[in-house]
Design an enzyme around this catalytic site. Sequence first.
Site, PDB file in Angstrom:
ATOM      1  CE  LYS A  22      34.840  -8.076  61.135  1.00 57.91           C
ATOM      2  NZ  LYS A  22      36.163  -6.847  61.808  1.00 57.91           N
ATOM      3  CG  ASN A  23      38.671  -6.552  58.878  1.00 60.57           C
ATOM      4  OD1 ASN A  23      37.661  -6.224  59.725  1.00 60.57           O
ATOM      5  ND2 ASN A  23      39.089  -8.108  59.465  1.00 60.57           N
ATOM      6  NE  ARG A  91      43.636  -0.969  66.133  1.00 55.71           N
ATOM      7  CZ  ARG A  91      43.708  -0.632  67.366  1.00 55.71           C
ATOM      8  NH1 ARG A  91      43.419  -0.509  68.401  1.00 55.71           N
ATOM      9  NH2 ARG A  91      45.577  -0.273  67.350  1.00 55.71           N
ATOM     10  CB  CYS A 115      40.022  -4.738  72.444  1.00 57.87           C
ATOM     11  SG  CYS A 115      40.181  -6.326  71.014  1.00 57.87           S
ATOM     12  NE  ARG A 120      43.359  -4.775  67.923  1.00 57.17           N
ATOM     13  CZ  ARG A 120      42.133  -5.107  67.019  1.00 57.17           C
ATOM     14  NH1 ARG A 120      40.405  -5.108  67.804  1.00 57.17           N
ATOM     15  NH2 ARG A 120      42.262  -4.745  65.908  1.00 57.17           N
ATOM     16  N   PRO A 121      47.744  -1.124  70.396  1.00 55.59           N
ATOM     17  CG  PRO A 121      49.967  -0.694  70.118  1.00 55.59           C
ATOM     18  CD  PRO A 121      49.134  -1.854  70.546  1.00 55.59           C
ATOM     19  CB  ILE A 122      47.133   4.801  67.858  1.00 61.47           C
ATOM     20  CG1 ILE A 122      47.007   5.617  69.281  1.00 61.47           C
ATOM     21  CG2 ILE A 122      45.290   3.416  67.826  1.00 61.47           C
ATOM     22  CD1 ILE A 122      46.314   6.660  68.769  1.00 61.47           C
ATOM     23  CG  ASP A 123      52.959   2.462  68.114  1.00 57.49           C
ATOM     24  OD1 ASP A 123      52.033   1.559  68.506  1.00 57.49           O
ATOM     25  OD2 ASP A 123      54.329   1.965  67.595  1.00 57.49           O
ATOM     26  CG  LEU A 124      52.887   0.928  63.752  1.00 52.49           C
ATOM     27  CD1 LEU A 124      53.168  -0.764  63.616  1.00 52.49           C
ATOM     28  CD2 LEU A 124      54.571   1.091  63.895  1.00 52.49           C
ATOM     29  CG  ASP A 306      41.305 -11.706  62.512  1.00 58.86           C
ATOM     30  OD1 ASP A 306      41.646 -11.369  63.143  1.00 58.86           O
ATOM     31  OD2 ASP A 306      41.139 -10.719  60.643  1.00 58.86           O
ATOM     32  NE  ARG A 398      32.235  -5.633  66.109  1.00 56.07           N
ATOM     33  CZ  ARG A 398      33.699  -6.050  66.456  1.00 56.07           C
ATOM     34  NH1 ARG A 398      34.609  -6.185  67.981  1.00 56.07           N
ATOM     35  NH2 ARG A 398      34.951  -4.821  66.147  1.00 56.07           N
TER      36      ARG A 398
HETATM   37  N1  EPU Z   1      49.744  -2.340  66.658  1.00 57.19           N
HETATM   38  C1  EPU Z   1      51.178  -1.691  66.927  1.00 57.19           C
HETATM   39  N2  EPU Z   1      51.022  -0.256  66.672  1.00 57.19           N
HETATM   40  C2  EPU Z   1      49.578   0.440  66.387  1.00 57.19           C
HETATM   41  C3  EPU Z   1      49.182  -0.536  65.473  1.00 57.19           C
HETATM   42  C4  EPU Z   1      48.957  -2.221  65.782  1.00 57.19           C
HETATM   43  O1  EPU Z   1      52.312  -1.600  68.239  1.00 57.19           O
HETATM   44  O2  EPU Z   1      49.840   1.059  65.982  1.00 57.19           O
HETATM   45  C5  EPU Z   1      50.540  -4.058  66.462  1.00 57.19           C
HETATM   46  C6  EPU Z   1      49.026  -4.841  67.646  1.00 57.19           C
HETATM   47  O3  EPU Z   1      48.536  -4.425  68.996  1.00 57.19           O
HETATM   48  C7  EPU Z   1      49.179  -6.003  66.870  1.00 57.19           C
HETATM   49  C8  EPU Z   1      50.340  -5.723  65.714  1.00 57.19           C
HETATM   50  O4  EPU Z   1      50.359  -4.296  65.538  1.00 57.19           O
HETATM   51  O5  EPU Z   1      49.860  -6.465  67.469  1.00 57.19           O
HETATM   52  C9  EPU Z   1      48.873  -6.156  63.824  1.00 57.19           C
HETATM   53  O6  EPU Z   1      47.731  -5.471  64.210  1.00 57.19           O
HETATM   54  P1  EPU Z   1      46.804  -4.310  63.290  1.00 57.19           P
HETATM   55  O7  EPU Z   1      47.246  -2.788  63.262  1.00 57.19           O
HETATM   56  O8  EPU Z   1      47.283  -5.081  61.737  1.00 57.19           O
HETATM   57  O9  EPU Z   1      45.395  -5.052  63.551  1.00 57.19           O
HETATM   58  P2  EPU Z   1      44.269  -3.826  62.739  1.00 57.19           P
HETATM   59  O10 EPU Z   1      44.567  -2.848  62.067  1.00 57.19           O
HETATM   60  O11 EPU Z   1      43.711  -2.656  64.682  1.00 57.19           O
HETATM   61  C10 EPU Z   1      43.205  -5.519  61.368  1.00 57.19           C
HETATM   62  C11 EPU Z   1      41.225  -6.098  61.982  1.00 57.19           C
HETATM   63  C12 EPU Z   1      41.934  -6.732  63.005  1.00 57.19           C
HETATM   64  C13 EPU Z   1      42.775  -8.157  62.989  1.00 57.19           C
HETATM   65  C14 EPU Z   1      44.480  -7.981  62.167  1.00 57.19           C
HETATM   66  C15 EPU Z   1      45.378  -8.703  62.263  1.00 57.19           C
HETATM   67  C16 EPU Z   1      39.856  -4.340  60.983  1.00 57.19           C
HETATM   68  C17 EPU Z   1      39.104  -3.596  61.294  1.00 57.19           C
HETATM   69  N3  EPU Z   1      40.662  -5.391  61.790  1.00 57.19           N
HETATM   70  O12 EPU Z   1      43.446  -5.117  62.802  1.00 57.19           O
HETATM   71  O13 EPU Z   1      40.433  -7.735  62.879  1.00 57.19           O
HETATM   72  O14 EPU Z   1      42.825  -9.389  63.392  1.00 57.19           O
HETATM   73  O15 EPU Z   1      44.198  -6.545  61.588  1.00 57.19           O
HETATM   74  O16 EPU Z   1      45.229  -8.751  61.047  1.00 57.19           O
HETATM   75  O17 EPU Z   1      40.522  -4.679  59.451  1.00 57.19           O
HETATM   76  C18 EPU Z   1      38.590  -9.615  63.444  1.00 57.19           C
HETATM   77  O18 EPU Z   1      38.055  -9.018  62.075  1.00 57.19           O
HETATM   78  O19 EPU Z   1      38.010 -10.105  64.292  1.00 57.19           O
HETATM   79  C19 EPU Z   1      40.012  -8.436  63.801  1.00 57.19           C
HETATM   80  C20 EPU Z   1      40.152  -8.014  64.877  1.00 57.19           C
END
Ligand code: EPU
Length: 419
Positions: A22-23, A91, A115, A120-124, A306, A398
């Site tokens: 999925k991811n 997301r 969520c 889950r911020p988007i700063d990066l 996960d 999902r």
């Molecule tokens: N983070 C930041 N800033 C950002 C983005 C992330 O501080 O701009 C933080 C997050 O809050 C978290 C960490 O960085 O503490 C890692 O988050 P990441 O961005 O890697 O998560 P994601 O890309 O949004 C994906 C998977 C998640 C999985 C995470 C971590 C998808 C669609 N989602 O999310 O999957 O938990 O990576 O491996 O690929 C799931 O499948 O159940 C799921 C939640």
Amino acid sequence: MEKFVIEGGKPLKGEIKTSGSKNATLPVLAATLLTDGVCEIRNIPKLRDTLTMCKLLRSLGKTVEIGANKVTVSGSVNNHVADYKLVSTMRGSFCVLGPLLAKLGKAKVSMPGGCIIGVRPIDLHMKGITALGVKSDFEAGYVIARAPRLKGAQMYLGGTFGSSVLATANVMMAASLAHGETVIESAACEPEIEELGDFLSSMGAKIEGQGTPRIIINGVRKLNGINYKMGPDRIEAGTFLLLAAAAKSDILVRDAHYNHLLALIDKLQMIGVDVQKDGADIRVKCKKTLRPANIVTHPHPGFPTDLQAQYMALMAITPGVSIITDRVFPDRFMHIAELNRMGASIRRDAGVAIVEGVKKLFGAPVMASDLRASAALVIAGLVAQGQTQVHRIYHLDRGYEDLDGKLTGLGARVYREKE
Ligand code: EPU
């Protein structure tokens, strides 16, 4: 709405097949926005999230044909607005931002919001695209971004909680059509990023280092259509390994990538589970009482967040004390209360969960709060004495394809009922 009804304690045995990831599928589908060519993608799991991504692609102008585990995407993107209704439910859809900017020079993408598993911020994501020359604003819940021509750059994408999977994906896709070289330092190393890199390479992108913390991308002018098969879902496979251990079963998990699951397999072997690579499959045998062990989740190749909830379900019935820490999503503990409803003894103390293994869990009505928490409740229900009802299984739909069908194949008694 539907619920799972599980009659617990049935012996489980046999084979269970892993679906496509999925991811990995979600960013791969987003990457089809980068080309006007035809992309035929096989082994796509039929899930609510992959269907949502297909709807989003259609709303952006693409033609999407959905077959049995196959999606064909063609046509050109002609709309730069990713609607709130679609992005807010998932997301993963935020990773259309990079491709829209690369293809149209502008994007208006709804912010994904927080969520149940954390803020889950988007700063990066924003740091990455800003480095590529994008100017952006936030307006009425949307990111509004613009860049007439993306320009390659060096950037550091590590954050407080480590690297970010989808921020890395967004930048990789944008940089594939940017002018010049992009170097992402502290990139996410997850297998889903490696797969996205391989997908982009097959489309004609010049990209190296995917799967390592340093990814180098040399932008090209155009990407091609592609015929591609998605690899297996490591989190689904890991969930099955944990289920086999919890149910003290002998199970062959088919189409599972052993090397993607080393942190989990190492832990399982440490606590007494027999896990063996068997060609492209993994055999897991567990007949005896296990020992408890602590885990701390980390970005790949560490123990995946996960699989944290599912591991907690296993520790809940393993005699002794284990401590579970989630360093990726420190608040991802909604499943504790529900597991305790089934007789588990788990308490949360600041950022950790302390699990005291009990002899038995008992069936109970429980509420699924998110995808992986739901999987943990299903594992608990399968090993519990009596009937468990897992409400709100749309979370499971999902991310787990035909879970009830697959579990029934192992001898479990699981069926769906309308709420
Ligand atoms: N983070 C930041 N800033 C950002 C983005 C992330 O501080 O701009 C933080 C997050 O809050 C978290 C960490 O960085 O503490 C890692 O988050 P990441 O961005 O890697 O998560 P994601 O890309 O949004 C994906 C998977 C998640 C999985 C995470 C971590 C998808 C669609 N989602 O999310 O999957 O938990 O990576 O491996 O690929 C799931 O499948 O159940 C799921 C939640």
